[in-house]
Design an enzyme around this catalytic site. Structure first.
Site, PDB file in Angstrom:
ATOM      1  N   TYR A  75       0.832  -1.204   0.000  1.00  9.43           N
ATOM      2  CA  TYR A  75       0.000   0.000   0.000  1.00  9.43           C
ATOM      3  C   TYR A  75       0.866   1.254   0.000  1.00  9.43           C
ATOM      4  O   TYR A  75       0.558   2.243  -0.654  1.00  9.43           O
ATOM      5  CB  TYR A  75      -0.938   0.012   1.218  1.00  9.43           C
ATOM      6  CG  TYR A  75      -1.975   1.100   1.107  1.00  9.43           C
ATOM      7  CD1 TYR A  75      -3.195   0.847   0.483  1.00  9.43           C
ATOM      8  CD2 TYR A  75      -1.725   2.386   1.585  1.00  9.43           C
ATOM      9  CE1 TYR A  75      -4.145   1.841   0.345  1.00  9.43           C
ATOM     10  CE2 TYR A  75      -2.675   3.389   1.444  1.00  9.43           C
ATOM     11  CZ  TYR A  75      -3.885   3.117   0.823  1.00  9.43           C
ATOM     12  OH  TYR A  75      -4.812   4.117   0.685  1.00  9.43           O
ATOM     13  N   PHE A 127      -7.060  21.697 -24.405  1.00  6.55           N
ATOM     14  CA  PHE A 127      -7.392  20.279 -24.503  1.00  6.55           C
ATOM     15  C   PHE A 127      -8.633  20.071 -23.639  1.00  6.55           C
ATOM     16  O   PHE A 127      -8.774  20.681 -22.586  1.00  6.55           O
ATOM     17  CB  PHE A 127      -6.238  19.382 -24.043  1.00  6.55           C
ATOM     18  CG  PHE A 127      -6.575  17.928 -24.247  1.00  6.55           C
ATOM     19  CD1 PHE A 127      -6.523  17.378 -25.516  1.00  6.55           C
ATOM     20  CD2 PHE A 127      -7.003  17.142 -23.191  1.00  6.55           C
ATOM     21  CE1 PHE A 127      -6.893  16.057 -25.730  1.00  6.55           C
ATOM     22  CE2 PHE A 127      -7.372  15.817 -23.399  1.00  6.55           C
ATOM     23  CZ  PHE A 127      -7.315  15.276 -24.661  1.00  6.55           C
ATOM     24  N   THR A 128      -9.530  19.183 -24.102  1.00  5.76           N
ATOM     25  CA  THR A 128     -10.856  19.037 -23.477  1.00  5.76           C
ATOM     26  C   THR A 128     -10.801  18.922 -21.953  1.00  5.76           C
ATOM     27  O   THR A 128     -11.363  19.752 -21.242  1.00  5.76           O
ATOM     28  CB  THR A 128     -11.571  17.807 -24.061  1.00  5.76           C
ATOM     29  OG1 THR A 128     -10.689  16.684 -23.978  1.00  5.76           O
ATOM     30  CG2 THR A 128     -11.957  18.038 -25.507  1.00  5.76           C
ATOM     31  N   ASP A 218       1.921  20.646 -20.380  1.00  7.15           N
ATOM     32  CA  ASP A 218       1.169  19.422 -20.610  1.00  7.15           C
ATOM     33  C   ASP A 218       2.135  18.522 -21.371  1.00  7.15           C
ATOM     34  O   ASP A 218       2.318  18.662 -22.583  1.00  7.15           O
ATOM     35  CB  ASP A 218      -0.108  19.692 -21.411  1.00  7.15           C
ATOM     36  CG  ASP A 218      -0.921  18.409 -21.608  1.00  7.15           C
ATOM     37  OD1 ASP A 218      -0.337  17.303 -21.478  1.00  7.15           O
ATOM     38  OD2 ASP A 218      -2.125  18.498 -21.893  1.00  7.15           O
ATOM     39  N   LYS A 261      -0.192   7.975 -23.396  1.00 14.44           N
ATOM     40  CA  LYS A 261       0.258   8.411 -24.725  1.00 14.44           C
ATOM     41  C   LYS A 261       1.743   8.062 -24.879  1.00 14.44           C
ATOM     42  O   LYS A 261       2.078   6.914 -25.073  1.00 14.44           O
ATOM     43  CB  LYS A 261       0.016   9.910 -24.924  1.00 14.44           C
ATOM     44  CG  LYS A 261      -1.271  10.437 -24.310  1.00 14.44           C
ATOM     45  CD  LYS A 261      -2.541   9.945 -24.996  1.00 14.44           C
ATOM     46  CE  LYS A 261      -3.798  10.286 -24.219  1.00 14.44           C
ATOM     47  NZ  LYS A 261      -4.059  11.690 -23.985  1.00 14.44           N
ATOM     48  N   ARG A 385     -13.450  15.941 -33.903  1.00 10.98           N
ATOM     49  CA  ARG A 385     -12.797  17.018 -33.166  1.00 10.98           C
ATOM     50  C   ARG A 385     -13.276  18.312 -33.795  1.00 10.98           C
ATOM     51  O   ARG A 385     -12.614  18.891 -34.652  1.00 10.98           O
ATOM     52  CB  ARG A 385     -11.269  16.904 -33.250  1.00 10.98           C
ATOM     53  CG  ARG A 385     -10.652  16.020 -32.172  1.00 10.98           C
ATOM     54  CD  ARG A 385     -10.801  16.643 -30.813  1.00 10.98           C
ATOM     55  NE  ARG A 385     -10.227  15.836 -29.729  1.00 10.98           N
ATOM     56  CZ  ARG A 385     -10.911  15.441 -28.646  1.00 10.98           C
ATOM     57  NH1 ARG A 385     -12.184  15.698 -28.536  1.00 10.98           N
ATOM     58  NH2 ARG A 385     -10.309  14.783 -27.681  1.00 10.98           N
ATOM     59  N   PHE A 452     -18.901  15.116 -26.171  1.00 13.64           N
ATOM     60  CA  PHE A 452     -18.535  14.291 -27.333  1.00 13.64           C
ATOM     61  C   PHE A 452     -18.431  12.806 -26.994  1.00 13.64           C
ATOM     62  O   PHE A 452     -18.593  11.961 -27.853  1.00 13.64           O
ATOM     63  CB  PHE A 452     -17.215  14.790 -27.949  1.00 13.64           C
ATOM     64  CG  PHE A 452     -16.034  14.746 -27.012  1.00 13.64           C
ATOM     65  CD1 PHE A 452     -15.798  15.790 -26.133  1.00 13.64           C
ATOM     66  CD2 PHE A 452     -15.171  13.669 -27.013  1.00 13.64           C
ATOM     67  CE1 PHE A 452     -14.717  15.753 -25.257  1.00 13.64           C
ATOM     68  CE2 PHE A 452     -14.088  13.618 -26.151  1.00 13.64           C
ATOM     69  CZ  PHE A 452     -13.862  14.666 -25.261  1.00 13.64           C
TER      70      PHE A 452
HETATM   71  C1  LIG Z   1      -5.004  12.561 -23.355  1.00 14.54           C
HETATM   72  C2  LIG Z   1      -4.569  13.891 -23.019  1.00 14.54           C
HETATM   73  C3  LIG Z   1      -4.853  14.461 -21.764  1.00 14.54           C
HETATM   74  C4  LIG Z   1      -5.714  13.770 -20.713  1.00 14.54           C
HETATM   75  O1  LIG Z   1      -5.162  12.567 -20.278  1.00 14.54           O
HETATM   76  P1  LIG Z   1      -6.034  11.282 -19.883  1.00 14.54           P
HETATM   77  O2  LIG Z   1      -5.018  10.260 -19.538  1.00 14.54           O
HETATM   78  O3  LIG Z   1      -6.874  10.912 -21.064  1.00 14.54           O
HETATM   79  O4  LIG Z   1      -6.885  11.659 -18.709  1.00 14.54           O
HETATM   80  C5  LIG Z   1      -4.365  15.723 -21.520  1.00 14.54           C
HETATM   81  N1  LIG Z   1      -3.670  16.421 -22.443  1.00 14.54           N
HETATM   82  C6  LIG Z   1      -3.383  15.912 -23.643  1.00 14.54           C
HETATM   83  C7  LIG Z   1      -2.584  16.705 -24.623  1.00 14.54           C
HETATM   84  C8  LIG Z   1      -3.822  14.634 -23.978  1.00 14.54           C
HETATM   85  O5  LIG Z   1      -3.547  14.150 -25.202  1.00 14.54           O
END
Ligand SMILES: *Cc1c(COP(=O)(O)O)cnc(C)c1O
Length: 460
Positions: A75, A127-128, A218, A261, A385, A452
């Site tokens: 843990y 970004f969303t 980011d 990613k 998008r 979306f």
């Molecule tokens: C995917 C993504 C996020 C969010 O990450 P999640 O792992 O999907 O929560 C943030 N910024 C960018 C540029 C992304 O491609």
């Protein structure tokens, strides 16, 4: 580093295969109807080639799978946490690490820790999930990306760059004390995976330091960004991607990360910062939202896979093959004279739905139509998008009307071969030939947040 005229190939071979299922046109018509013409609502079983997203859809290496068996599922104080912490310090250079279940978990923590209601957060396009968390914490998001980013025809090599004038204008307008940080995305997903230049982030850091504003990266796709700097920016062609990445993140005070990613895993993320007090705050909050600060909602094995994935991701031949697959796909579409965003970005091809379907009004969701039609035509899954993804203004409730109306075909890492791209390009071209037959959609169900993902549509 990589001479253009020498053929390249993926720097791995296949050890395990997963069969793909072909479906008939009738099956697909039924499936897309049941899914409300939203490719997010399709069952994966009904999809042939899945270009919905490159998030968490990566193929892990044998080393990563072996690492999964080395999970220390204690843990507290798991050894995999310390391994991940060391890898993040080595490759990104940040001092303190807080793991999270994925990127948006990190965004939630950082936004809540840094933003006060009434603040402004500038960024290079949104970004969303990032913008959502900033706004939920009470900030107004301000887009300070260069104008070229909104121009699908512009061939600017660093379309993700921040417009320093727009940034400075905002500082002068609202005051630096209302700007807790600038959010710099590298690469810019929503602009088509477009990179920022080293020169630009260096200047952003200088201007920010002058005003006491923090720079938060980011870093989700920063390895891809580092590769573009190596390929395109003067003075970097003989540097390794790893060295460029370290310099790039060095112009920021911290980062949020979706490991799903760049880092070649199926789940995972983190927020990493240099400032001790901010770290303390994040470490405190992660316990509430994710889990103890040495696992942050992840299993030990997930952290191990992410640490190994990071080491693999920054290898020049790995990232080069990743981006060159996308380029290969772009060349096929260029030959077919299909409208898409150029230059080709790091992770995806973005079809230009406004040019594809000029006869469909933006309020009838041309990109949503195109993604649905491509699925029916071929079983290939992509995503919208455009106006659906852009959502509504949180204050006025009006639709954001983005200039770009795109369909994203996103390439998972190490999953598909060149032959798959040949097939997808063929079907996109077929669809383009009969583009005049396409008809718009109307939205019949709209969720409150990030619509979306779950919105439903009917044919007009
Ligand atoms: C995917 C993504 C996020 C969010 O990450 P999640 O792992 O999907 O929560 C943030 N910024 C960018 C540029 C992304 O491609």
């Amino acid at each position: 580093m990589f001479k253009k005229h020498i053929p390249w190939a993926e720097p791995y071979k296949i050890k395990v295969v997963e069969p793909l299922k072909m479906t008939s046109r009738e099956d697909r018509l039924k499936a897309i109807h049941e899914a409300g013409y939203n490719t997010f609502l399709l069952r994966s079983e009904d999809v042939y080639i899945d270009f919905l997203t490159d998030s968490g859809t990566n193929a892990m290496s044998d080393a990563q799978w072996a690492g999964m068996m080395m999970g220390d599922e204690a843990y507290a104080g798991s050894k995999n946490f310390y391994r991940l912490e060391a890898a993040v310090q080595k490759y990104y250079g940040y001092k303190h690490l807080v793991p999270t279940h994925q990127g948006r978990g990190a965004e939630n923590l950082l936004s809540q820790a840094m933003i006060k209601p009434g603040d402004y957060v500038p960024g290079n396009m949104y970004f969303t999930t990032t913008r959502f968390h900033q706004e939920k914490a009470g900030a107004t998001f301000i887009d300070v990306i260069i104008d070229e980013a909104h121009d699908t025809a512009s061939l600017h090599p660093f379309k993700g760059n921040i417009d320093l004038q727009k940034y400075e204008d905002l500082i002068n307008r609202v005051g630096a004390d209302k700007i807790p940080y600038i959010c710099v995305a590298a690469t810019v997903n929503m602009a088509g995976g477009q990179p920022i230049s080293m020169e630009n982030i260096r200047a952003v850091k200088e201007l920010s330091d002058k005003h006491g504003i923090k720079v938060m990266l980011d870093a989700t796709r920063a390895v891809e960004n580092a590769y573009f700097i190596q390929q395109r920016e003067d003075g970097y062609s003989d540097k390794s991607v790893a060295a460029i990445l370290l310099e790039l993140s060095g112009y920021s005070d911290g980062a949020t990360m979706s490991g799903k990613k760049d880092l070649l895993v199926n789940i995972g993320g983190f927020v990493a910062v240099n400032d001790w007090d901010l770290f303390e705050e994040l470490r405190n909050m992660v316990v509430v939202y994710e889990g103890l600060h040495t696992y942050g909602g992840l299993a030990g094995r997930d952290m191990e896979a992410m640490a190994i994935g990071l080491e693999e991701a920054v290898q020049d031949q790995n990232i080069s093959a990743r981006v060159r697959q996308v380029e290969y796909f772009g060349k096929l579409l260029e030959k077919a004279e299909v409208p898409f965003i150029k230059p080709v970005g790091g992770h995806a091809i973005f079809l230009d739905a406004k040019q594809f379907y000029p006869h469909i009004d933006q309020e009838q969701f041309p990109a949503q139509v195109l993604a649905a039609d491509l699925y029916v035509e071929s079983g290939v899954r992509a995503m919208e998008r455009g106006i659906v993804s852009a959502g509504r203004d949180i204050v006025t409730g009006k639709n954001h009307k983005p200039k770009l109306e795109l369909v994203r075909l996103t390439i998972p890492r190490r999953v598909y071969t060149q032959a798959h791209f040949d097939v997808v390009a063929y079907y996109v071209e077929e669809l383009y030939k009969k583009r005049h037959e396409a008809k718009g959609l109307k939205m019949v169900y709209e969720p409150k947040y990030l619509r979306f993902f779950q919105a439903r549509f009917e044919r007009l």
